[in-house]
Scaffold this active site. Structure first.
Site, PDB file in Angstrom:
ATOM      1  N   ASP A 155       0.962  -1.325  -0.046  1.00  0.00           N
ATOM      2  CA  ASP A 155      -0.224  -0.036  -0.051  1.00  0.00           C
ATOM      3  C   ASP A 155       0.765   1.280   0.093  1.00  0.00           C
ATOM      4  OD1 ASP A 155      -2.332  -1.769   0.347  1.00  0.00           O
ATOM      5  OD2 ASP A 155      -1.472  -2.105   2.578  1.00  0.00           O
ATOM      6  N   HIS A 183      -4.755  -3.254   6.893  1.00  0.00           N
ATOM      7  CA  HIS A 183      -4.627  -3.544   5.332  1.00  0.00           C
ATOM      8  C   HIS A 183      -5.776  -4.107   4.639  1.00  0.00           C
ATOM      9  CE1 HIS A 183      -3.213  -4.810   1.384  1.00  0.00           C
ATOM     10  NE2 HIS A 183      -3.731  -6.220   1.666  1.00  0.00           N
TER      11      HIS A 183
HETATM   12  P1  NAX Z   1      -2.693 -18.081  -3.942  1.00  0.00           P
HETATM   13  O1  NAX Z   1      -3.866 -18.664  -3.756  1.00  0.00           O
HETATM   14  O2  NAX Z   1      -2.034 -17.983  -5.352  1.00  0.00           O
HETATM   15  O3  NAX Z   1      -1.711 -19.033  -2.945  1.00  0.00           O
HETATM   16  C1  NAX Z   1      -1.887 -19.269  -1.825  1.00  0.00           C
HETATM   17  C2  NAX Z   1      -1.046 -20.406  -1.368  1.00  0.00           C
HETATM   18  O4  NAX Z   1      -1.212 -20.798   0.070  1.00  0.00           O
HETATM   19  C3  NAX Z   1      -1.584 -21.803  -1.963  1.00  0.00           C
HETATM   20  O5  NAX Z   1      -0.556 -22.532  -2.821  1.00  0.00           O
HETATM   21  C4  NAX Z   1      -2.052 -22.650  -0.909  1.00  0.00           C
HETATM   22  O6  NAX Z   1      -2.190 -23.975  -1.059  1.00  0.00           O
HETATM   23  C5  NAX Z   1      -1.280 -22.372   0.197  1.00  0.00           C
HETATM   24  N1  NAX Z   1      -1.826 -22.312   1.714  1.00  0.00           N
HETATM   25  C6  NAX Z   1      -3.292 -22.299   1.912  1.00  0.00           C
HETATM   26  N2  NAX Z   1      -3.381 -22.648   3.366  1.00  0.00           N
HETATM   27  C7  NAX Z   1      -1.780 -23.029   3.944  1.00  0.00           C
HETATM   28  C8  NAX Z   1      -1.244 -23.296   4.929  1.00  0.00           C
HETATM   29  N3  NAX Z   1      -2.163 -23.495   5.952  1.00  0.00           N
HETATM   30  N4  NAX Z   1      -0.024 -23.395   4.877  1.00  0.00           N
HETATM   31  C9  NAX Z   1       0.776 -23.429   3.787  1.00  0.00           C
HETATM   32  N5  NAX Z   1       0.323 -22.981   2.665  1.00  0.00           N
HETATM   33  C10 NAX Z   1      -1.269 -22.631   2.681  1.00  0.00           C
HETATM   34  O7  NAX Z   1      -2.573 -16.687  -2.992  1.00  0.00           O
HETATM   35  P2  NAX Z   1      -1.660 -15.526  -3.503  1.00  0.00           P
HETATM   36  O8  NAX Z   1      -1.867 -14.747  -4.607  1.00  0.00           O
HETATM   37  O9  NAX Z   1       0.009 -15.999  -3.268  1.00  0.00           O
HETATM   38  O10 NAX Z   1      -1.996 -14.651  -1.900  1.00  0.00           O
HETATM   39  C11 NAX Z   1      -1.473 -15.180  -0.896  1.00  0.00           C
HETATM   40  C12 NAX Z   1      -2.187 -14.313   0.200  1.00  0.00           C
HETATM   41  O11 NAX Z   1      -1.513 -12.944   0.212  1.00  0.00           O
HETATM   42  C13 NAX Z   1      -3.682 -14.038   0.059  1.00  0.00           C
HETATM   43  O12 NAX Z   1      -4.154 -13.947   1.459  1.00  0.00           O
HETATM   44  C14 NAX Z   1      -3.891 -12.649  -0.440  1.00  0.00           C
HETATM   45  O13 NAX Z   1      -5.135 -12.019  -0.102  1.00  0.00           O
HETATM   46  C15 NAX Z   1      -2.795 -11.949   0.444  1.00  0.00           C
HETATM   47  N6  NAX Z   1      -2.234 -10.621  -0.171  1.00  0.00           N
HETATM   48  C16 NAX Z   1      -1.840  -9.674   0.704  1.00  0.00           C
HETATM   49  C17 NAX Z   1      -1.210  -8.497   0.289  1.00  0.00           C
HETATM   50  C18 NAX Z   1      -0.760  -7.399   1.332  1.00  0.00           C
HETATM   51  O14 NAX Z   1      -0.285  -6.437   0.870  1.00  0.00           O
HETATM   52  N7  NAX Z   1      -0.825  -7.688   2.640  1.00  0.00           N
HETATM   53  C19 NAX Z   1      -1.131  -8.196  -1.239  1.00  0.00           C
HETATM   54  C20 NAX Z   1      -1.294  -9.283  -2.055  1.00  0.00           C
HETATM   55  C21 NAX Z   1      -2.272 -10.303  -1.701  1.00  0.00           C
HETATM   56  O15 NAX Z   1      -3.474  -9.871  -1.908  1.00  0.00           O
END
Ligand code: NAX
Length: 322
Positions: A155, A183
């Site tokens: 952000d 966030h």
């Molecule tokens: P993806 O859905 O591409 O990848 C998430 C991965 O996490 C998947 O491979 C899944 O199998 C794995 N996973 C789920 N539960 C798990 C667990 N208990 N232990 C280990 N792995 C696990 O999501 P992606 O685009 O990579 O985003 C990841 C996270 O970042 C989401 O929650 C998203 O909302 C968040 N974000 C946060 C941002 C921030 O500024 N704080 C910005 C970007 C993003 O939106």
């Protein structure tokens, strides 16, 4: 240094791992042991990424491990990047999202408590990031809460980039932007103390642009990216995670940035909440920038964002996650 990335098979993970392995997270002289934590369904893809990491022959990459066991993943960890989380499903209430993520971040906090290195630094990226950090920290009573953070650097970087475009200057001329609160759509990107080449930003842009364009654009940038790309921000999120940890370890100097850290009560944010603040990294620790004047507009925006954090805390407390 032992670095663990959760959600390693996801899109942010894929953008992040190669940058860590190349030395961009901790600098060009620090060897890295990388551990990827995934759920069982993600293990095969994570193993595939491990093969690609090997094929890069990165000089600093000493070991790569893939596991579905948080206790193994966090044993001896120095830097933990908690990216994996449960996305919001269609029709899922916010409380449902908090609950399913609490069930991830609670056990991960406990695993960190059991085995992390004494100097562990934790960055939560997975949403709802601030409250996930709160839950993980609550499950890690032996790790100081200051060692848990949540990411608002994306952000912050978005805000800097938008100002640079508006004012037709380079990003490195912009100083003193602050992102406050959660966030979420209620975050408050604040230019009241920002300068461009020493001139206050507030002298260069009008109030209407700030309120009607800048703030909604920064807070809504995630949706803009999804609409344009058909997928949520990944490389920019990974880049912000790299910036956050790099600065935490190496220091920010006099400049400040934004990060969600545990509140000590500064600026009226209740102690114990993980809220975004303007922060400097000094001697390996985040310090909240003190003494900034907060006008009535800023006060209302910060309070609205903090009210959402309080509500999230109440939800996870009612679920027994604190
Ligand atoms: P993806 O859905 O591409 O990848 C998430 C991965 O996490 C998947 O491979 C899944 O199998 C794995 N996973 C789920 N539960 C798990 C667990 N208990 N232990 C280990 N792995 C696990 O999501 P992606 O685009 O990579 O985003 C990841 C996270 O970042 C989401 O929650 C998203 O909302 C968040 N974000 C946060 C941002 C921030 O500024 N704080 C910005 C970007 C993003 O939106």
């Amino acid at each position: 240094m032992n670095v663990t990335v959760t959600g390693a098979a996801g899109q942010i993970g894929y953008a992040l791992l190669f940058r860590i392995a190349s030395g961009q997270l901790l600098g060009p002289t620090t060897p890295v042991n990388l551990t990827m934590l995934e759920i069982t369904e993600g293990l095969a893809a994570a193993e595939g990424t491990a093969l690609e990491l090997q094929d890069c022959a990165f000089p600093l990459l000493r070991a790569v491990r893939v596991t579905a066991d948080p206790v193994r993943a966090f044993d001896g960890v120095n830097i933990a990047l908690l990216v994996g989380s449960r996305p919001r499903a269609v029709g899922m209430e916010r409380v449902g999202l908090l609950e399913s993520n609490g069930r991830i971040f609670g056990p991960q906090g406990a695993a960190l408590n059991a085995g992390a290195a004494a100097d562990v630094r934790v960055l939560v990226v997975g949403n709802p990031a601030n409250t996930n950090a709160l839950v993980a920290s609550a499950f890690a009573p032996d790790i100081p809460a200051e060692r848990f953070t949540a990411m608002t650097r994306l952000d912050h970087n978005r805000g800097v980039a938008q100002l640079a475009v508006k004012l037709a200057v380079h990003v490195d001329q912009i100083r003193g932007l602050s992102v406050w609160g959660n966030h979420s759509a209620l975050q408050y990107p604040d230019v009241n103390h920002a300068t461009v080449g020493g001139t206050p930003v507030s002298d260069l842009v009008d109030e209407a642009w700030l309120v009607d364009e800048f703030i909604p654009r920064v807070a809504g940038r995630g949706y803009e990216i999804i609409k344009a790309r058909g997928a949520s921000s990944a490389a920019s999120a990974a880049s912000a995670a790299i910036d956050h940890v790099y600065d935490w370890v190496n220091g920010t100097g006099e400049q400040w940035t934004s990060a969600a850290v545990v509140s000590d009560g500064s600026y009226g944010v209740p102690a114990g909440l993980f809220s975004s603040f303007p922060v400097r990294a000094v001697d390996g620790r985040w310090e909240i920038v003190q003494g900034l004047s907060i006008n009535a507009f800023a006060r209302a925006r910060i309070d609205a964002s903090v009210a959402e954090l309080i509500e999230e805390r109440e939800h996870v407390a009612s679920l027994g996650l604190l």
